[in-house]
Design an enzyme around this catalytic site. Structure first.
Site, PDB file in Angstrom:
ATOM      1  N   THR A  73      16.108  44.304  91.789  1.00  0.00           N
ATOM      2  CA  THR A  73      14.982  44.425  90.859  1.00  0.00           C
ATOM      3  C   THR A  73      14.329  43.059  90.658  1.00  0.00           C
ATOM      4  O   THR A  73      13.093  42.946  90.647  1.00  0.00           O
ATOM      5  CB  THR A  73      15.461  45.032  89.521  1.00  0.00           C
ATOM      6  OG1 THR A  73      16.044  46.305  89.802  1.00  0.00           O
ATOM      7  CG2 THR A  73      14.313  45.216  88.547  1.00  0.00           C
ATOM      8  N   ASN A 161      17.167  55.634  99.013  1.00  0.00           N
ATOM      9  CA  ASN A 161      18.446  55.754  98.314  1.00  0.00           C
ATOM     10  C   ASN A 161      18.817  57.198  97.978  1.00  0.00           C
ATOM     11  O   ASN A 161      19.990  57.524  97.870  1.00  0.00           O
ATOM     12  CB  ASN A 161      18.429  54.910  97.034  1.00  0.00           C
ATOM     13  CG  ASN A 161      17.158  55.078  96.238  1.00  0.00           C
ATOM     14  OD1 ASN A 161      16.063  54.872  96.763  1.00  0.00           O
ATOM     15  ND2 ASN A 161      17.278  55.456  94.997  1.00  0.00           N
ATOM     16  N   SER A 211      20.491  43.885  97.349  1.00  0.00           N
ATOM     17  CA  SER A 211      21.326  43.989  96.154  1.00  0.00           C
ATOM     18  C   SER A 211      22.797  44.011  96.566  1.00  0.00           C
ATOM     19  O   SER A 211      23.192  44.828  97.400  1.00  0.00           O
ATOM     20  CB  SER A 211      20.962  45.286  95.428  1.00  0.00           C
ATOM     21  OG  SER A 211      21.786  45.454  94.302  1.00  0.00           O
ATOM     22  N   THR A 249      21.320  28.263  86.474  1.00  0.00           N
ATOM     23  CA  THR A 249      22.560  27.970  87.201  1.00  0.00           C
ATOM     24  C   THR A 249      22.989  29.202  87.978  1.00  0.00           C
ATOM     25  O   THR A 249      22.971  30.317  87.465  1.00  0.00           O
ATOM     26  CB  THR A 249      23.657  27.516  86.215  1.00  0.00           C
ATOM     27  OG1 THR A 249      23.151  26.384  85.508  1.00  0.00           O
ATOM     28  CG2 THR A 249      24.939  27.156  86.932  1.00  0.00           C
ATOM     29  N   CYS A 338      18.592  62.952  85.391  1.00  0.00           N
ATOM     30  CA  CYS A 338      19.295  64.120  84.879  1.00  0.00           C
ATOM     31  C   CYS A 338      19.655  63.916  83.418  1.00  0.00           C
ATOM     32  O   CYS A 338      20.276  62.946  83.061  1.00  0.00           O
ATOM     33  CB  CYS A 338      20.570  64.248  85.708  1.00  0.00           C
ATOM     34  SG  CYS A 338      21.445  65.718  85.412  1.00  0.00           S
TER      35      CYS A 338
HETATM   36  N1  PLP Z   1      15.857  49.578  95.540  1.00  0.00           N
HETATM   37  C1  PLP Z   1      16.662  50.548  95.962  1.00  0.00           C
HETATM   38  C2  PLP Z   1      16.329  51.294  97.215  1.00  0.00           C
HETATM   39  C3  PLP Z   1      17.809  50.870  95.245  1.00  0.00           C
HETATM   40  O1  PLP Z   1      18.624  51.839  95.678  1.00  0.00           O
HETATM   41  C4  PLP Z   1      18.092  50.135  94.066  1.00  0.00           C
HETATM   42  C5  PLP Z   1      19.253  50.490  93.230  1.00  0.00           C
HETATM   43  O2  PLP Z   1      19.378  51.619  92.767  1.00  0.00           O
HETATM   44  C6  PLP Z   1      17.225  49.111  93.671  1.00  0.00           C
HETATM   45  C7  PLP Z   1      16.114  48.860  94.433  1.00  0.00           C
HETATM   46  C8  PLP Z   1      17.504  48.277  92.440  1.00  0.00           C
HETATM   47  O3  PLP Z   1      18.595  47.428  92.691  1.00  0.00           O
HETATM   48  P1  PLP Z   1      19.339  46.541  91.576  1.00  0.00           P
HETATM   49  O4  PLP Z   1      20.261  47.450  90.864  1.00  0.00           O
HETATM   50  O5  PLP Z   1      20.097  45.485  92.341  1.00  0.00           O
HETATM   51  O6  PLP Z   1      18.313  45.917  90.709  1.00  0.00           O
END
Ligand code: PLP
Length: 700
Positions: A73, A161, A211, A249, A338
Site C-alpha cells: 500500500t 489476488n 509486499s 529508520t 463479507c
Molecule cells: N495489492 C495486492 C494485489 C494485494 O493482494 C494486496 C494485499 O492484499 C495489496 C496490494 C496491499 O498490500 P499490503 O497489505 O502490503 O499493503
C-alpha cells in the site's frame, strides 16, 4: 477440534522459519541503526545492503531503485504520488500529458483509492477510468488500445489476488510502447513474487510495489522498484534514509526476514516449481469437484496462478462455504468483502461479468509456493469431509437417504423468517412464510429428505411471492389434488377445537396438529400435541405469527411458554413467548453478563457439573468439525436454526446451565440472549467461539 490447514495465502502467509530466525537475529545481535557510523551501525548497514542487493538480483532491478517500504500500500502511494507530481510538472512545462488515470477494473482497492486521493489532493484533475477485463479476468487490450493515447498513468497488476488471473503484461507493454510512449506505468506485483519470473529492468514498467507478508515474510515490510530514470517523489521526508527516498529508520527485522525469504527463493530448495504447483492445484480441484457437485471455477486455470482457486457452488452462499471449511479447520476466504450477515458480490468477478450468483457466492482457496504434498493430502481429505457434511444435511444432492428431521426449523434472510414444520413419522411437512430467495433451496432439501409437503402457507398477504415461487419449485411434491384458500391453507383440512372453544381448521401430523387461527388481516398457526378434546393452550408448542398478529389475541389459545415464531425477527432474536412480551423485558440482556472466556470453561464445568455444552453452528458445520468434545466436555449440536424447536423443551424443563458456542461467538451470543429474554437466565456463551478458544492453553 481439527488442526488448522491454512489455504488463504493470498491474504497473508505464515512466516518462514528462516525469516523468524533472521528477524530474531536482527533484533538480538544486529540491532544497530544502519545510519550510525559506529561498528554496531555498520553491521546493520551491511545486512541492509546485503538484502537489497539480493532483492535487486531476484527482481532483475538493473539500475533501477529498490526501496524498502512498509508494504505494497505504501509502495502504491509512492508510485501514484510520483506519477501525479510528474504529470503536474510536465503540464507546468507546457508539455502534453494524457487526461486519464487508467487502472485495471480488478485492481486491489489500494490502487483506485490512492489514485482518487492523490488526484484530489494534488488538484491534478485527471479522469479516473477503469480498464475493463474480459471473462477470463484479463485486461481488454482492444479498449486499452483505444484509451492508451489519452493515458497519463496506467496501473495494472501482474496477477489478481482474488481470481488468480495472470495479466498479459507483454501484451500491455507492447501496446503502451506503441500508443502511449510517455504514459507512466505501475504494475502491482504483490501476487507475482515467488510465483512468476520477474525481470523488471528488461520491461517498460516504471513502478512495481511488493509486499513481504504475501510470501512468508512478516507484515510491515515491502519493496518498491522504480525504473532507472522514472520520476520519483518521496512520500515520507525526514532523516534521509533509503538515499532520501523514504525517510524513517528502517524496519530492520522485517528487512532481515524478507532477506531470508528471498534467499530461500533463490536457493530453490523450499519453494515448489511451477509444474509442481500446477499438480497441487489439480489435486485440490479434483477433490473439490468430487465434494461439491456443480462447482464452477471462476477463472480459467491456463491463465491463473497455480496457487489460487476461485470457485462458486450453486445453491451455497460463500459465507456458508467459508463457515463449513472453517469448521473443518480449512481457512479459505469468501472471495468478496463479507459481513456477518451477507456477502457483497465480488467486484473482481463482477468486472469479469460472471453471473451474479457466482459473484455473490465465490470462495477463494490459495496456497503458497512452499506448500507440500502433506498439506495438499490433508486439504483433500478435509474437502471430502466437507462434501459429506453437506450431503448429510441435504444441502447438496445425496444418494444416501438423509436422517429424519422432526420439529421446527427456522430459515432466514435479512431478518425475515421462513419456518418449516417437519414430521419425521409421516415424512410430511408444512412450510410457513417461504421467502422467494429460499424457494429452490427448500424444495431441493425437501426432495433430498424425501418429505411430502402438506401445505405452503403465509401468515399475511403481500409476503413477496415466496409462496408461488416455492410451489413452482416443488413441482409435484406438494400434496396434489387439494385446492387452496387464500394464504395457501388447504381446503380439505381437518378440524381441532382450541382452548377457547373455537373450532379451527387443522392439519394432522400423527399425534400433532397444525391449526389455523384466522385474523382480520391474516392468520396465525398453532402447532402442538392434540388430545381428545382438541388443542389445549398448554399443549401448543409453537405459534407462527405474521407482522399484523396482535399477540394478546393469542392469549386465550396458547400458554405463556408457547414459542412464538414471527415472520420477522424482532430485535434480531428468532422467537419470543407471551411471558417475555408481557413482562416488558428489555429486548436484549447485556451480552457481557452471559459471556464465558474459553480459558475459564474448565472451572465453570467444575462448578456446574450438570451444564450442557452446545454447538449452535449449523449441522453441516458441526459434522465437518471434529466437535464431539471441546475442552474435555461432550458437545451437543443444536443449530441456531433449531433453537426455537429446542427452546420449547428447555423452557418447560428444569433450568440447567447451557453453554453455547459457535465459530466466532456471534451466533452463540444470539442464542444466549434469546434464552435470557425468554426468562432462562442460566444460559451462557463462549466469547470468541472456537476461533479463539483453540488459542487458549486449556483448549482440548
Ligand atoms: N495489492 C495486492 C494485489 C494485494 O493482494 C494486496 C494485499 O492484499 C495489496 C496490494 C496491499 O498490500 P499490503 O497489505 O502490503 O499493503
Amino acid at each position: 477440534m481439527h488442526t488448522e490447514i491454512y489455504l488463504d495465502a493470498n491474504a497473508t502467509s505464515a512466516v518462514h522459519p528462516a525469516a523468524i530466525a533472521a528477524a530474531a537475529l536482527a533484533m538480538r545481535d544486529c540491532y544497530g541503526n544502519p545510519s550510525s557510523s559506529h561498528a554496531t551501525g555498520l553491521k546493520a548497514k551491511a545486512m541492509l545492503d546485503g538484502v537489497r542487493a539480493l532483492a535487486r538480483r531476484m527482481l532483475g532491478a538493473g539500475q533501477g531503485r529498490l526501496t524498502f517500504t512498509s508494504g505494497a500500500t505504501e509502495g502504491i502511494q509512492t508510485a501514484v504520488l510520483s506519477a501525479l507530481c510528474e504529470v503536474r510538472a510536465r503540464r507546468a512545462r507546457g508539455e502534453a500529458t494524457g487526461d486519464l488515470l487508467l487502472y485495471g477494473a480488478t485492481e486491489h482497492k489500494a490502487v483506485p483509492e490512492s489514485l482518487a486521493h492523490w488526484n484530489a489532493l494534488l488538484g491534478t484533475g485527471l479522469e479516473l477510468r477503469a480498464l475493463p477485463v474480459d471473462a477470463d479476468g484479463r485486461h481488454r487490450l482492444d479498449v486499452l488500445r483505444e484509451l492508451a493515447p489519452r493515458a497519463a498513468f496506467v496501473c495494472t497488476m501482474a496477477a489478481n489476488n482474488e481470481s488468480g488471473t495472470i495479466s498479459d503484461l507483454a501484451g500491455i507493454e507492447a501496446l503502451l510502447r506503441e500508443c502511449a510512449p510517455t504514459a507512466l506505468w505501475m504494475v502491482d506485483s504483490v501476487q507475482a513474487l515467488g510465483k512468476l519470473t520477474l525481470d523488471l529492468a528488461a520491461t517498460r514498467i516504471d513502478y512495481a510495489p511488493f509486499s513481504g507478508h504475501k510470501l512468508y515474510a512478516p507484515k510491515g515490510i515491502g519493496m518498491l522498484y522504480v525504473r532507472e530514470g522514472a520520476p520519483y517523489t518521496a512520500l515520507m521526508m525526514g532523516g534521509g534514509q533509503e538515499a532520501g527516498q523514504r525517510s524513517g529508520t528502517e524496519n530492520m527485522s522485517g528487512i532481515a526476514a524478507l532477506g531470508a525469504v528471498l534467499a530461500a527463493l533463490d536457493d530453490g530448495a523450499s519453494f515448489r516449481t511451477h509444474a509442481q504447483l500446477v499438480q497441487m492445484r489439480e489435486r485440490l480441484a479434483a477433490a473439490l469437484r468430487a465434494a461439491l457437485p456443480g462447482i464452477v471455477f471462476n477463472a480459467p486455470f491456463e491463465h491463473s496462478l497455480p496457487t489460487t482457486l476461485n470457485f462458486s457452488v450453486p445453491g451455497l452462499a460463500g459465507k456458508e462455504l467459508l463457515d463449513l471449511f472453517d469448521a473443518a479447520g480449512v481457512r479459505v476466504s469468501a472471495g468478496s468483502a463479507c459481513s456477518a450477515a451477507k456477502a457483497a458480490p465480488s467486484y473482481v468477478l463482477t468486472a469479469m461479468q460472471l453471473a451474479p450468483w457466482r459473484c455473490a457466492a465465490a470462495v477463494r482457496m490459495s496456497f503458497g509456493p512452499m506448500a507440500d504434498d502433506t498439506l495438499i493430502d490433508a486439504a483433500c481429505e478435509r474437502i471430502a469431509r466437507c462434501g459429506a457434511a453437506l450431503r448429510a444435511s441435504c444441502l447438496i444432492p445425496s444418494a444416501v437417504p438423509a436422517q429424519d428431521s422432526d420439529g421446527v426449523v427456522q430459515l432466514g434472510l435479512d431478518g425475515a423468517c421462513t419456518w418449516l414444520v417437519l414430521d419425521a413419522a409421516s415424512r410430511t411437512c408444512a412450510i410457513i412464510n417461504p421467502l422467494a430467495a429460499l424457494a429452490v433451496r427448500i424444495a431441493d432439501q425437501v426432495r433430498c429428505q424425501g418429505y411430502r409437503v402438506r401445505a405452503v402457507i403465509d401468515t399475511h398477504g403481500g409476503a413477496g411471492g415466496g409462496r408461488a415461487a416455492l410451489v413452482a419449485a416443488l413441482g409435484g411434491q406438494l400434496a396434489g389434488g387439494i385446492s387452496h384458500e387464500a394464504l395457501g391453507w388447504p381446503v380439505l383440512a381437518d378440524e381441532a377445537t382450541l382452548d377457547n372453544g373455537q373450532v379451527a381448521s387443522a392439519l394432522m401430523f400423527g399425534t400433532r396438529v397444525l391449526a389455523r387461527v384466522a385474523h382480520a388481516s391474516g392468520a396465525s398457526y398453532l402447532f402442538g400435541e392434540r388430545s381428545a378434546a382438541g388443542l389445549a393452550a398448554g399443549d401448543v408448542r409453537f405459534a407462527f405469527t405474521g407482522p399484523d398478529a396482535v399477540i394478546e389475541q393469542l392469549a386465550q389459545l396458547v400458554s405463556r411458554k408457547t414459542i412464538v415464531c414471527p415472520a420477522c425477527e424482532a430485535g434480531s432474536l428468532p422467537c419470543t413467548t407471551l411471558m417475555a412480551e408481557g413482562s416488558g423485558a428489555a429486548p436484549a440482556a447485556n451480552p457481557l453478563a452471559m459471556q464465558l472466556e474459553a480459558h475459564g470453561l474448565e472451572r465453570f464445568f467444575n462448578d456446574h457439573p450438570d451444564a450442557l455444552l452446545i454447538d449452535v453452528r449449523e449441522a453441516y458445520e458441526h459434522a465437518a468439525a471434529d466437535a464431539g468434545h471441546w475442552h474435555g466436555r461432550a458437545v451437543q449440536s443444536v443449530p441456531l436454526s433449531r433453537l426455537a424447536d429446542r427452546l420449547s423443551v428447555w423452557l418447560r424443563a428444569e433450568e440447567r446451565p447451557l453453554v453455547f458456542f459457535c465459530r466466532s461467538g456471534a451466533r452463540s451470543v444470539k442464542a444466549a440472549q434469546c434464552l435470557h429474554r425468554l426468562g432462562y437466565r442460566n444460559a451462557w456463551h463462549v466469547a470468541g467461539g472456537v476461533a479463539l478458544g483453540a488459542m487458549l492453553p486449556l483448549a482440548a
